[in-house]
Design an enzyme around this catalytic site. Structure first.
Site: not given
Ligand code: DQA
Length: 151
Positions: A9-10, A17, A22, A73, A76, A97, A99, A106
């Site tokens: 998501p996102n 964003r 990011y 990735n 959330a 994994e 991020h 954070r």
């Molecule tokens: C994320 C970190 C997550 O906590 C966040 O909700 C994201 C992006 C990252 O790539 O830093 O959507 O996965």
């Protein structure tokens, strides 16, 4: 060697964003960098899936059940989903994994990942570079594993 790159998501909004968290690269930029990196390594096939929906991410993992590796990735959903790590365990795919941000620097709710226990490892906090390192690592580890199996 076939590797699925899965984004949750996102992450389709990367570039606009919260760039201070990011980075300025879009998801398309990251995909292009990964394709470039894959071209330097030997015979890697990449597939890219992004979805804002948990079930679509589970479907993508199931559909690539015969593939060699997964770079994920989950956004959330990392912190909430049980279905995604269950799908990874069910198909037994080698997983890294990733991020972009350092989740441990954070909010507390980002410190826990349901995916980490089913992954070979996690790369967090290095922006888009994390995806490139993940590809190198998977390529190395899977090649090593294939050699060991041949012995
Ligand atoms: C994320 C970190 C997550 O906590 C966040 O909700 C994201 C992006 C990252 O790539 O830093 O959507 O996965």
């Amino acid at each position: 060697m076939r590797i699925l790159v899965l984004n949750g998501p996102n992450l389709n909004l990367l570039g606009s964003r919260e760039p201070e968290i990011y980075g300025l690269e879009t998801l398309a930029d990251i995909e292009a960098l990964l394709r470039n990196e894959a071209a330097d390594l030997e015979d890697i096939e990449l597939a890219f899936v992004q979805s804002n929906h948990e079930g679509a991410l589970v479907d993508a993992i199931q559909e690539h059940r015969d593939w060699d590796g997964l770079i994920i990735n989950a956004g959330a959903l990392t912190h909430t989903s049980i279905a995604i790590p269950d799908a990874i365990s069910a198909v037994g795919i080698a997983t890294v994994e990733v991020h972009l941000s350092n989740v441990f620097a954070r909010e507390e709710f980002r410190h826990h990942s349901y995916i980490s226990p089913v992954a070979w490892g996690m790369i967090t906090g290095f922006g888009y570079r994390g995806y490139l390192v993940a590809l190198d690592l998977l390529h190395d580890l899977l090649s090593e594993q294939a050699e060991l199996e041949q012995e």
